[in-house]
Structure formats: structure tokens, C-alpha cells
Design an enzyme around this catalytic site. Structure first.
Site, PDB file in Angstrom:
ATOM      1  N   ASP A 344     -43.100 -52.877  -4.899  1.00  0.00           N
ATOM      2  CA  ASP A 344     -43.728 -53.434  -3.696  1.00  0.00           C
ATOM      3  C   ASP A 344     -43.130 -54.815  -3.426  1.00  0.00           C
ATOM      4  O   ASP A 344     -42.992 -55.634  -4.346  1.00  0.00           O
ATOM      5  CB  ASP A 344     -45.239 -53.543  -3.883  1.00  0.00           C
ATOM      6  CG  ASP A 344     -45.947 -53.926  -2.585  1.00  0.00           C
ATOM      7  OD1 ASP A 344     -46.155 -53.021  -1.767  1.00  0.00           O
ATOM      8  OD2 ASP A 344     -46.258 -55.111  -2.412  1.00  0.00           O
ATOM      9  N   ASN A 352     -43.411 -61.052   7.433  1.00  0.00           N
ATOM     10  CA  ASN A 352     -43.278 -60.529   8.804  1.00  0.00           C
ATOM     11  C   ASN A 352     -43.918 -61.464   9.813  1.00  0.00           C
ATOM     12  O   ASN A 352     -43.366 -61.739  10.888  1.00  0.00           O
ATOM     13  CB  ASN A 352     -43.929 -59.151   8.900  1.00  0.00           C
ATOM     14  CG  ASN A 352     -42.899 -58.032   8.954  1.00  0.00           C
ATOM     15  OD1 ASN A 352     -41.725 -58.262   9.168  1.00  0.00           O
ATOM     16  ND2 ASN A 352     -43.346 -56.812   8.752  1.00  0.00           N
ATOM     17  N   ASP A 361     -37.425 -56.067   8.994  1.00  0.00           N
ATOM     18  CA  ASP A 361     -36.639 -54.841   8.842  1.00  0.00           C
ATOM     19  C   ASP A 361     -35.384 -55.100   8.019  1.00  0.00           C
ATOM     20  O   ASP A 361     -34.985 -54.282   7.180  1.00  0.00           O
ATOM     21  CB  ASP A 361     -36.250 -54.294  10.215  1.00  0.00           C
ATOM     22  CG  ASP A 361     -37.445 -53.743  10.980  1.00  0.00           C
ATOM     23  OD1 ASP A 361     -38.502 -53.526  10.346  1.00  0.00           O
ATOM     24  OD2 ASP A 361     -37.325 -53.534  12.202  1.00  0.00           O
ATOM     25  N   GLU A 388     -43.823 -51.350   2.928  1.00  0.00           N
ATOM     26  CA  GLU A 388     -42.913 -52.158   2.110  1.00  0.00           C
ATOM     27  C   GLU A 388     -42.868 -51.680   0.664  1.00  0.00           C
ATOM     28  O   GLU A 388     -42.420 -52.409  -0.223  1.00  0.00           O
ATOM     29  CB  GLU A 388     -43.342 -53.628   2.153  1.00  0.00           C
ATOM     30  CG  GLU A 388     -44.642 -53.951   1.427  1.00  0.00           C
ATOM     31  CD  GLU A 388     -45.883 -53.744   2.284  1.00  0.00           C
ATOM     32  OE1 GLU A 388     -46.932 -54.281   1.913  1.00  0.00           O
ATOM     33  OE2 GLU A 388     -45.791 -53.060   3.313  1.00  0.00           O
TER      34      GLU A 388
END
Length: 479
Positions: A344, A352, A361, A388
Site C-alpha cells: 500500500d 493526491n 497517476d 493505491e
């Protein structure tokens, strides 16, 4: 406006015949040559504004051939000194006008150049067979009555062939641009079919320069009007299966035309007819092989898309589930061990929110690339598990080996540096890794391994992130 101009054109033709009866033939020929030329210009104009460019171009070429045939008729009657003769070269151009139209009907949209080349070769062969067949019944300067009768039969077959298939292509077209083109072609073809049938079978004794000539103007002027009117097509209601069937079968139109013409030539040119049959079959077969190869390539691409995550390029969740179950079953049969890593990205939501989704991304892609680069064995599979989170299936490895792999992955990601909007600002990223391993598999269900790995990942995040935590698989029920 175009419709009014067409009506004025016909009216001028009629008035000219009435005012100059002594020169009616020459005047009428001028109108009959200009009408298809105007239609060709309208098609060329529409070609530049339509996505169905190949169709409009082919139609314009066909109309130019027809106008050339009428011009040769005019020369023969007015200059050649043999009025009412039927020059074979003129008849040939009348027949050849249908070759570009047949090519347009057979040409599917968005085809690669090599398929267009095959269709073009078949169209050229069709034109050559028309050439040979025409001069079987006519000379360059004239055609006897028996030859004219045979050529009229060929005209009837060609005109009906074009009209029927143009209507089918129109009714089955889903694309608006091609639907508009086939609508114009079908209207023209059916009106031309009726006009030609009347001229060839009813008004057979009439010479050029009479009232029947006004009928010859009509299909060309109608086509010009339709081409110049950019009327939007309504949404097609064609059943999807019918549309696909017609689209798939349209390349058979050219081979079918070749077979028909070859059949007409069996008596006069049996050897050439056999060549026509053979090349029609080979051309259709070659096109079928090429289309099959393209279909297989597209299927391979779809298979890849079904297994690969579009953003990161690693295996997707569906592929992960299949690989996990397959490796679990294989390890259970062989008695080997199996391990699983859950990865993770730390604080990805805040990442983000701070730097934006484009850089988020890029972060996902960079982490996926780093993980895949560390999984050097061909049996190790890195997959995007969701959001993620990534998962790594590691079959047949020791406890030390899988822990070393997890630590290698953690360090590789920690060394990454992402560049934000400010080139001077480099952003680091870390991951938390949960690891679980089963030495001897007795169950048919990989659920306990997934649960243990997920719990280990939770512990890694709870104890500060950027670390590897090993989990332990609890008691596994025997199969």
C-alpha cells in the site's frame, strides 16, 4: 436552391429542343454530357466535407466515365459521320461507370491500405472483364443489333446489382456519413435503373434529340441535389446483428460481381471466365485470411486489456485472482510453499489532494514499475489490487526469500523521486508491505493467506508505515 436549379436545367433542356429542332441532337448531347459532369462536381464537393470520402470519390469517377461515354456518342453522331451508330468504346465506358460504384459499395470503413489494394485489384479485374465482354459484341466504332441486345442485358444486370446493394448498404449503415452516402447512391441507382430500363427497352427506336432525353437528365440532377444538400441523417434503427452482417459481407460484393460477369462470358470466352472465377475466389479468400488475422490480433489485444491494468501496466485484479487460485492449486498438488505480498502506498490520499491526480497517476505508475522490476522471477506476478494497493504472488520461495523480496521492493520505492509542477521540487514516496507465507497447503481456499497478508499490511501501517511486517496464516481447514 439546388432542387430549383435542377428543375431549371430540365426546363432549359426542353426549351432548347423546342426552339432549335434542327439542332436538337447536338443541343441535347450537350445537356446530357453536362448533367453527369455537374453531378460529379457535386460529389467532389461533398467528398471534401464528408468522412465517406472514398465513396463520394468513387461515385464522381463513375460519373466521369459515364459522361465520357456520352461524349463519345456525341462525337460519333455529330463528327464521325455515322448517326445512330452505337460505338463500342462508348458502351464500354457506360459499363465501366459501375466499377467505381461497386468498389464504393464493397469498401468497408477504416480499412488498412492492403485491403484497399486487394479491393482495387478486384475492381480492375472486373473492369478488364467488362472490357473483353463488351468488345465480344461490339467494335470500337459500332455494335450490331445482336451485340447491343447482349450489352443491354449486361446493363440491366449491372444496374440492378448496384441498386439492390446500394439500398442494402443504406438500410444497414449505422455511421451517419456513410449512411448519407449510401442514401444518395441508392436514390441515384434506383432512378437510373428505371431510366435506363425505359431507354433501353421501351424507347429503343428513339434517336438522341427527342423528349426522352429529358429522362436521362433526371438521375444525375437528383444525385447533384442530394449531394449538395447536407441534410443530417436520423439515427439508424438497424438491428445491430444485421448491420454487422452487412458490414462483414460487403467485401463479397466485388467477388460476386466478378462471378456474375464471368458467368456471362462462359460461352464467348470460357478460358477467361475460368480465370475470373478463380481470381474472384482467390481474392475473396485472401481478403478473408487477412481479415481473420486482423481479428485474431484484435482478440489478442482484448485479451491483454482484460488482464492488464490500463494505468500501471501490471496485472489487474481479475488476473490477480486467477493467478492466485492457479498458483495455490499448483502448490497444493506439488507440496510447495507459496507467499503473498500486499503493498500500500503510504498517505496516497493526501498525496493526491496536495499534488493533484495527474501526479498521483504518475506515482502509481512509478511504484508499479519499481515493484515489477524487483519481481525478477517469471513466476512472480505483480498486480494492482485496487486504488493505491498492489499485490504480489510469490510461489515456491522460502521465508527468507520472500522477506528479502519485500524489503527490496520497499527500498526501491523509497528511492523514487517524482517531479512536481516545480521542477526544483522532488517528492519521495514510501510503501507499507504485508507478507504471509504457507509452507504446506492442504486447503482448496486461498482465503486464509489473503486474510493473513492483509492483517500484516494493516500492522505495518499501524506501526508507522514504510516497513515490512510478516503475518502468519492461522489454522487452515483440510480439504
Amino acid at each position: 436552391m439546388a432542387a430549383w436549379l435542377a428543375a431549371v436545367y430540365v426546363l432549359c433542356h426542353w426549351v432548347a429542343l423546342a426552339l432549335w429542332p434542327a439542332h436538337a441532337q447536338g443541343v441535347s448531347f450537350a445537356f446530357l454530357v453536362i448533367a453527369p459532369l455537374l453531378a460529379a462536381l457535386a460529389c467532389a464537393w461533398r467528398m471534401r466535407r464528408s468522412e465517406a470520402r472514398v465513396g463520394w470519390l468513387a461515385l464522381a469517377v463513375g460519373l466521369l466515365l459515364w459522361a465520357g461515354g456520352m461524349a463519345l456518342n456525341m462525337y460519333q453522331d455529330l463528327v464521325g459521320g455515322t448517326p445512330d451508330a452505337t460505338p463500342g468504346l462508348s458502351m464500354l465506358l457506360y459499363v465501366l461507370y459501375g466499377v467505381p460504384l461497386t468498389f464504393a459499395m464493397a469498401h468497408p470503413r477504416h480499412e488498412p491500405w492492403y485491403l484497399i489494394l486487394i479491393d482495387g485489384a478486384l475492381a480492375l479485374l472486373l473492369g478488364y472483364l467488362f472490357f473483353v465482354h463488351t468488345f465480344s459484341f461490339a467494335s470500337v466504332g459500332d455494335a450490331p443489333d445482336a451485340g447491343v441486345a447482349s450489352l443491354r442485358r449486361m446493363f440491366d444486370i449491372e444496374n440492378l446489382f448496384i441498386a439492390v446493394f446500394a439500398l442494402v448498404r443504406y438500410l444497414a449503415s449505422e455511421d451517419a456519413a456513410r449512411r448519407a452516402f449510401f442514401r444518395a447512391l441508392a436514390l441515384f441507382a434506383w432512378v437510373y435503373l428505371l431510366m435506363a430500363a425505359y431507354i433501353n427497352h421501351v424507347a429503343t427506336e428513339a434517336s438522341y434529340g427527342g423528349a426522352a432525353d429529358l429522362l436521362i437528365d433526371l438521375p444525375f440532377l437528383l444525385l447533384a441535389v442530394v449531394a449538395l444538400r447536407e441534410r443530417p441523417e436520423r439515427d439508424a434503427t438497424t438491428p445491430r446483428r444485421l448491420a454487422l452482417a452487412v458490414r462483414a459481407g460487403s467485401p463479397l460484393i466485388l467477388p460476386a460481381a466478378l462471378l456474375v460477369v464471368s458467368a456471362l462470358m462462359v460461352d464467348a470466352h470460357p478460358h477467361l471466365a475460368v480465370v475470373g472465377f478463380a481470381l474472384a475466389t482467390l481474392g475473396s479468400g485472401l481478403r478473408g485470411v487477412v481479415m481473420q488475422v486482423r481479428a485474431m490480433e484484435r482478440q489478442d489485444q482484448l485479451d491483454v486489456l482484460a488482464r492488464v491494468d490500463g494505468l500501471t501496466g501490471v496485472a489487474n485484479r481479475r488476473q490477480f485472482d486467477q493467478v492466485l487460485q492457479a498458483e495455490w492449486s499448483r502448490a497444493r498438488r506439488s507440496g510447495q510453499s507459496m507467499a503473498l505480498l500486499m503493498v500500500d502506498i503510504d498517505h496516497f490520499k493526501q498525496f493526491n489532494d496536495r499534488f493533484g491526480h495527474p501526479l498521483g497517476d504518475a506515482c502509481l505508475r512509478a511504484v508499479a514499475t519499481a515493484l515489477a522490476g524487483c519481481a525478477s522471477r517469471s513466476t512472480d506476478v505483480v498486480a494492482r489490487y485496487g486504488g493505491e494497493e498492489f499485490a504480489v504472488v510469490v510461489p515456491g520461495t522460502s521465508r527468507e526469500g520472500v522477506l528479502a523480496l519485500a524489503e527490496t521492493m520497499r527500498r526501491a520505492v523509497a528511492q523514487l523521486r517524482l517531479v512536481a509542477a516545480d521542477p526544483q521540487q522532488q517528492i519521495g514516496v514510501t510503501i507499507s508491505v504485508g507478507v504471509a507465507r504457507v509452507g504446506q497447503i492442504a486447503s482448496i481456499d486461498a482465503g486464509p493467506l489473503l486474510a493473513a497478508t492483509d492483517a500484516a499490511l494493516y500492522e505495518a501501517k499501524r506501526h508507522g508505515r514504510n516497513r515490512v511486517v510478516e503475518g502468519h496464516v492461522g489454522p487452515v481447514p483440510l480439504a
